[in-house]
Design an enzyme around this catalytic site. Structure first.
Site, PDB file in Angstrom:
ATOM      1  N   SER A 170      81.655  47.820  52.446  1.00 47.06           N
ATOM      2  CA  SER A 170      82.624  47.903  53.533  1.00 47.06           C
ATOM      3  C   SER A 170      82.977  49.370  53.823  1.00 47.06           C
ATOM      4  CB  SER A 170      83.860  47.069  53.184  1.00 47.06           C
ATOM      5  OG  SER A 170      84.705  46.924  54.294  1.00 47.06           O
ATOM      6  N   ASP A 269      81.192  38.062  60.141  1.00 38.90           N
ATOM      7  CA  ASP A 269      81.857  39.327  59.882  1.00 38.90           C
ATOM      8  C   ASP A 269      82.028  40.115  61.177  1.00 38.90           C
ATOM      9  OD1 ASP A 269      82.747  41.758  58.893  1.00 38.90           O
ATOM     10  OD2 ASP A 269      81.090  42.023  57.484  1.00 38.90           O
ATOM     11  N   HIS A 299      82.835  38.545  55.676  1.00 34.18           N
ATOM     12  CA  HIS A 299      82.957  39.876  55.093  1.00 34.18           C
ATOM     13  C   HIS A 299      83.448  39.754  53.649  1.00 34.18           C
ATOM     14  CE1 HIS A 299      83.473  44.227  55.336  1.00 34.18           C
ATOM     15  NE2 HIS A 299      84.615  44.081  54.688  1.00 34.18           N
TER      16      HIS A 299
END
Length: 327
Positions: A170, A269, A299
């Site tokens: 991320s 996501d 995600h």
């Protein structure tokens, strides 16, 4: 750019229902303190990370930070070594997620152990400085210093200096991609590979990424509101920095000459379009880019192996793919 709308698999649907029930009548991320949000994420990731896989010797370290004379001195890090085989091992610098504001080594202990065990990799997990206390470029500076230290200390740590990758989850994916861009710009040796796990790659021109709107409304864990909150913390009000390649690697004008890449995206996501486009741009610039897309999940799915089959399988797949890039 975005593919047709995805739908959650059974495990993901059940987890999302649990998230929705827990969030009912709760304040939004912008309505609570950063410290409260950090505690909540810490508890969630430890709970859903599962029983950490067994690995070889682990060592808590202090590694040089990106501002040795100031508040970016030595940073905590944890080195995981494989239980099997003998040094020197292929290795990876792991940069955790959390919107540059949340997360730590403990939150990602399970992920790093999995990469170590299933990839036969030594993993150095770094606690870089967090925003808003330490906005850009503090975290990136810490990552750059830690990578340089790994290379310089490879022999003493039992690492193969020719096979050291960088991986980021991320927001850590932003740092990993930016680290490669920075070292190329400075004419320094590059990591042997980069693994970008559902990375944030654009804090500018977000309107060009349909998945941000399609999946960021609140039903699929990561929200546009949370991304905006993280961006504000990271840039510290300096929105003009959003267009910089080290902040928005997706829009860097030149992606040639970068390390072989593994880019992981998830079907539900908000960040899936930028990951897919980055992989295409890397390949179009003559690089090696493997895009591993996992439909039907969200995600951060790799951090939730207790709840998601996609997480369990995905961790093994990522570990083995990264090892293959370092062969």
């Amino acid at each position: 750019m975005s593919d047709p709308l995805d739908t959650p698999d059974a495990d993901t649907a059940a987890l999302l229902a649990g998230f929705a029930a827990a969030a009912a009548d709760q304040p939004t991320i912008a309505q609570v303190t950063v410290d409260d949000t950090r505690r909540g994420i810490h508890e969630l990731f430890l709970a859903l990370g599962g029983l950490p896989p067994a690995v070889g010797p682990m060592q808590d370290l202090a590694v040089p930070g990106g501002d040795p004379g100031g508040d970016g001195g030595a940073r905590p890090a944890r080195l995981y070594r494989p239980a099997d085989g003998a040094p020197p091992w292929p290795a990876v610098l792991f940069l955790h997620g959390g919107g540059w504001s949340l997360g730590d080594v403990d939150c990602y202990d399970s992920v790093c152990r999995w990469l170590c065990r299933d990839g036969g990799l030594a993993v150095l997990s770094l606690d870089y400085r967090l925003a808003p206390e330490h906005p850009y470029p503090a975290g990136l500076d810490d990552a750059a210093a830690a990578y340089a230290w790994m290379v310089a200390r490879a022999d003493a740590l039992g690492l193969d200096p020719r096979r050291i990758a960088v991986a980021g989850d991320s927001a850590g994916g932003t740092l990993a991609a930016a680290l490669c861009l920075r070292r190329r710009r400075l004419g320094l040796s590059l990591p042997a590979a980069q693994a970008l796990l559902y990375p944030v790659l654009a804090l500018d021109r977000e309107g060009e990424l349909p998945s941000r709107r399609a999946y960021g409304g609140g039903a699929y864990f990561l929200t546009e509101e949370a991304i905006a909150w993280a961006k504000a913390n990271y840039l510290g009000g300096r929105d003009q920095l959003a267009a910089e390649p080290e902040v928005s690697p997706l829009w860097a004008p030149d992606l040639s000459g970068l390390p072989p890449a593994l880019v992981v995206t998830a079907g539900l996501d908000p960040l899936r379009d930028e990951g897919a486009l980055y992989a295409r741009r890397l390949a179009g610039a003559g690089g090696v880019a493997r895009h591993h897309h996992v439909p039907g999940t969200i995600h951060a799915f790799l951090s939730f192996p207790t709840a998601l089959e996609a997480g369990r399988k995905g961790l093994t797949d990522v570990a083995q793919a990264l090892r293959a890039l370092l062969a």
